[in-house]
Design an enzyme around this catalytic site. Structure first.
Site, PDB file in Angstrom:
ATOM      1  N   ALA A  66      63.888  34.461  -7.184  1.00 44.94           N
ATOM      2  CA  ALA A  66      63.749  35.069  -8.510  1.00 44.94           C
ATOM      3  C   ALA A  66      63.002  34.077  -9.395  1.00 44.94           C
ATOM      4  O   ALA A  66      62.986  32.876  -9.117  1.00 44.94           O
ATOM      5  CB  ALA A  66      65.129  35.373  -9.082  1.00 44.94           C
ATOM      6  N   GLY A 111      66.119  34.771  -3.882  1.00 45.61           N
ATOM      7  CA  GLY A 111      65.843  36.214  -3.872  1.00 45.61           C
ATOM      8  C   GLY A 111      64.864  36.612  -2.780  1.00 45.61           C
ATOM      9  O   GLY A 111      64.868  37.764  -2.347  1.00 45.61           O
ATOM     10  N   GLU A 114      66.962  36.960   0.239  1.00 46.48           N
ATOM     11  CA  GLU A 114      67.773  38.173   0.035  1.00 46.48           C
ATOM     12  C   GLU A 114      66.933  39.438   0.226  1.00 46.48           C
ATOM     13  O   GLU A 114      67.408  40.438   0.766  1.00 46.48           O
ATOM     14  CB  GLU A 114      68.402  38.144  -1.365  1.00 46.48           C
ATOM     15  CG  GLU A 114      69.457  37.056  -1.489  1.00 46.48           C
ATOM     16  CD  GLU A 114      69.904  36.839  -2.930  1.00 46.48           C
ATOM     17  OE1 GLU A 114      69.033  36.513  -3.768  1.00 46.48           O
ATOM     18  OE2 GLU A 114      71.092  36.999  -3.219  1.00 46.48           O
ATOM     19  N   GLU A 134      70.370  28.510  -4.630  1.00 44.96           N
ATOM     20  CA  GLU A 134      70.871  28.807  -5.985  1.00 44.96           C
ATOM     21  C   GLU A 134      71.873  27.790  -6.518  1.00 44.96           C
ATOM     22  O   GLU A 134      71.867  27.474  -7.703  1.00 44.96           O
ATOM     23  CB  GLU A 134      71.499  30.214  -6.021  1.00 44.96           C
ATOM     24  CG  GLU A 134      70.496  31.356  -5.941  1.00 44.96           C
ATOM     25  CD  GLU A 134      70.187  31.790  -4.518  1.00 44.96           C
ATOM     26  OE1 GLU A 134      70.509  31.058  -3.563  1.00 44.96           O
ATOM     27  OE2 GLU A 134      69.610  32.885  -4.361  1.00 44.96           O
TER      28      GLU A 134
HETATM   29  N1  COA Z   1      60.356  30.800 -10.070  1.00 42.91           N
HETATM   30  C1  COA Z   1      59.295  30.575 -10.877  1.00 42.91           C
HETATM   31  N2  COA Z   1      58.235  29.857 -10.485  1.00 42.91           N
HETATM   32  C2  COA Z   1      58.227  29.373  -9.224  1.00 42.91           C
HETATM   33  C3  COA Z   1      59.294  29.585  -8.339  1.00 42.91           C
HETATM   34  C4  COA Z   1      60.393  30.352  -8.802  1.00 42.91           C
HETATM   35  N3  COA Z   1      61.432  30.637  -8.024  1.00 42.91           N
HETATM   36  N4  COA Z   1      59.012  28.957  -7.175  1.00 42.91           N
HETATM   37  C5  COA Z   1      57.820  28.387  -7.333  1.00 42.91           C
HETATM   38  N5  COA Z   1      57.335  28.642  -8.556  1.00 42.91           N
HETATM   39  C6  COA Z   1      56.059  28.226  -9.138  1.00 42.91           C
HETATM   40  C7  COA Z   1      56.016  26.736  -9.410  1.00 42.91           C
HETATM   41  O1  COA Z   1      56.624  26.439 -10.651  1.00 42.91           O
HETATM   42  C8  COA Z   1      54.534  26.501  -9.378  1.00 42.91           C
HETATM   43  O2  COA Z   1      53.987  26.961 -10.593  1.00 42.91           O
HETATM   44  P1  COA Z   1      52.968  26.027 -11.459  1.00 42.91           P
HETATM   45  O3  COA Z   1      51.812  25.772 -10.524  1.00 42.91           O
HETATM   46  O4  COA Z   1      52.621  26.871 -12.633  1.00 42.91           O
HETATM   47  O5  COA Z   1      53.743  24.785 -11.753  1.00 42.91           O
HETATM   48  C9  COA Z   1      54.046  27.431  -8.290  1.00 42.91           C
HETATM   49  O6  COA Z   1      55.038  28.427  -8.181  1.00 42.91           O
HETATM   50  C10 COA Z   1      53.884  26.771  -6.922  1.00 42.91           C
HETATM   51  O7  COA Z   1      55.103  26.146  -6.592  1.00 42.91           O
HETATM   52  P2  COA Z   1      55.234  24.588  -6.287  1.00 42.91           P
HETATM   53  O8  COA Z   1      56.654  24.184  -6.563  1.00 42.91           O
HETATM   54  O9  COA Z   1      54.181  23.815  -7.008  1.00 42.91           O
HETATM   55  O10 COA Z   1      54.922  24.567  -4.744  1.00 42.91           O
HETATM   56  P3  COA Z   1      55.443  23.507  -3.678  1.00 42.91           P
HETATM   57  O11 COA Z   1      54.662  23.756  -2.446  1.00 42.91           O
HETATM   58  O12 COA Z   1      55.446  22.143  -4.240  1.00 42.91           O
HETATM   59  O13 COA Z   1      56.979  23.914  -3.413  1.00 42.91           O
HETATM   60  C11 COA Z   1      58.815  25.427  -3.060  1.00 42.91           C
HETATM   61  C12 COA Z   1      57.312  25.156  -2.857  1.00 42.91           C
HETATM   62  C13 COA Z   1      59.071  26.863  -2.625  1.00 42.91           C
HETATM   63  C14 COA Z   1      59.642  24.489  -2.182  1.00 42.91           C
HETATM   64  C15 COA Z   1      59.179  25.230  -4.532  1.00 42.91           C
HETATM   65  O14 COA Z   1      58.267  25.983  -5.333  1.00 42.91           O
HETATM   66  C16 COA Z   1      60.562  25.670  -4.898  1.00 42.91           C
HETATM   67  O15 COA Z   1      61.525  24.972  -4.567  1.00 42.91           O
HETATM   68  N6  COA Z   1      60.703  26.794  -5.620  1.00 42.91           N
HETATM   69  C17 COA Z   1      61.954  27.244  -6.143  1.00 42.91           C
HETATM   70  C18 COA Z   1      62.797  27.836  -5.049  1.00 42.91           C
HETATM   71  C19 COA Z   1      64.115  28.296  -5.600  1.00 42.91           C
HETATM   72  O16 COA Z   1      64.955  27.549  -6.054  1.00 42.91           O
HETATM   73  N7  COA Z   1      64.320  29.609  -5.502  1.00 42.91           N
HETATM   74  C20 COA Z   1      65.554  30.224  -5.846  1.00 42.91           C
HETATM   75  C21 COA Z   1      65.541  30.756  -7.206  1.00 42.91           C
HETATM   76  S1  COA Z   1      67.118  31.546  -7.465  1.00 42.91           S
END
Ligand code: COA
Length: 261
Positions: A66, A111, A114, A134
């Site tokens: 999400a 999400g 999920e 989460e």
């Molecule tokens: N919500 C909003 N934005 C998100 C996102 C999320 N769940 N996951 C990634 N993004 C955004 C990042 O903020 C980034 O945006 P920006 O370029 O404007 O800063 C872009 O997507 C790319 O992500 P980034 O983190 O730079 O890529 P990465 O390769 O370094 O890491 C992940 C990839 C998936 C490991 C990392 O993005 C992450 O941990 N995301 C969150 C996962 C999470 O906790 N999800 C559960 C939410 S309940």
């Protein structure tokens, strides 16, 4: 059909739905959730579509969860409503009456995991990663993860993933039964399409009843599930396709051509 954050394409009776927010890791913001709801509502009623394939745009992200920018605004009331809304949309996918194959092409977190679990089955590319992170954000999974994950992988493994927030590889996801198959990225969509075509070759009503028997059967006691199975089995015996399928076998005519009647 046009959507803000989704691509929707129908070909050979397969609707491919692609979550398309590549600059935001295909994260599910409110608009994307509405797009998903509209796309699957359309898929459900389109008689030309027999199977859905759900994937993410690009080769790195299926859906990274999400949208955390929206999550951070939630309070007790809006959080419960947010969760319920997402659950309703994912339940629509699960109970569509048509199979949906998740083609998981990269990170499927929160999400995203999920969403994949709401699908009928999951095929992963070998770079895919799964997790429910989460708790690291101070929340729990709210789009069905606490319910679907233990049903798929068992309570102990589900709790390990939900309580540690650990990410697992596609191979590990396969080992624990979270995904059905792991393939090279370039083989992902062809594999999903091959499975879809195998399903499409079978009797449509039998597919619908089989889905319903498994989905609803898992929600009730075994005795009730067996009763439901008998009822649906009876309904399948009343179809024209049952006669066609059995006649094709007995008269050695090869694979039956079904009408969905
Ligand atoms: N919500 C909003 N934005 C998100 C996102 C999320 N769940 N996951 C990634 N993004 C955004 C990042 O903020 C980034 O945006 P920006 O370029 O404007 O800063 C872009 O997507 C790319 O992500 P980034 O983190 O730079 O890529 P990465 O390769 O370094 O890491 C992940 C990839 C998936 C490991 C990392 O993005 C992450 O941990 N995301 C969150 C996962 C999470 O906790 N999800 C559960 C939410 S309940």
């Amino acid at each position: 059909m046009e959507f803000e954050n989704l691509l929707y394409d129908v070909k050979d009776r397969i609707a491919t739905v692609t979550v398309n927010r590549p600059d935001k890791a295909n994260a599910l913001n409110a608009q994307t959730m509405l797009d998903i709801m509209a796309a699957f509502s359309q898929l459900k009623i389109n008689p030309d579509v027999r199977v859905g394939i759900l994937t993410g745009s690009g080769e790195k992200f299926f859906v990274a969860g999400a949208d955390i920018n929206e999550l951070k605004e939630l309070n007790a009331n809006s959080g419960a409503a947010f969760s319920q809304h997402g659950q309703d949309i994912f339940s629509l996918i699960e109970n569509l009456g048509k199979p949906v194959i998740a083609a998981v092409n990269g990170f499927a977190l929160g999400g995203g995991c999920e969403l994949a679990m709401a699908c009928s089955m999951r095929i992963a590319s070998n770079n895919a990663k799964f997790g429910q992170p989460e708790v690291g954000l101070g929340i729990i999974p709210g789009y069905g993860g606490t319910q679907r994950l233990p049903r798929l992988v068992g309570k102990g493994r589900a709790l390990e993933l939900i309580l540690t927030g650990d990410m697992i590889t596609a191979d590990e996801a396969y080992r624990i039964g979270l995904v059905n198959k792991v393939v090279e990225q370039r083989e992902l969509m062809p594999t999903a399409e091959t499975i879809a075509q195998k399903i499409i070759a079978n009797a449509p009503l039998a597919i619908k009843y089989g889905l319903e028997a498994v989905n609803h059967g898992l929600e009730v006691s075994q005795a009730e599930g067996l009763r439901l199975e008998a009822e649906l089995f009876g309904l399948s015996c009343a179809t024209e396709d049952m006669k066609t399928g059995m006649a094709a076998f007995l008269e050695k005519k090869g694979k039956a051509v079904f009408k969905g009647k």
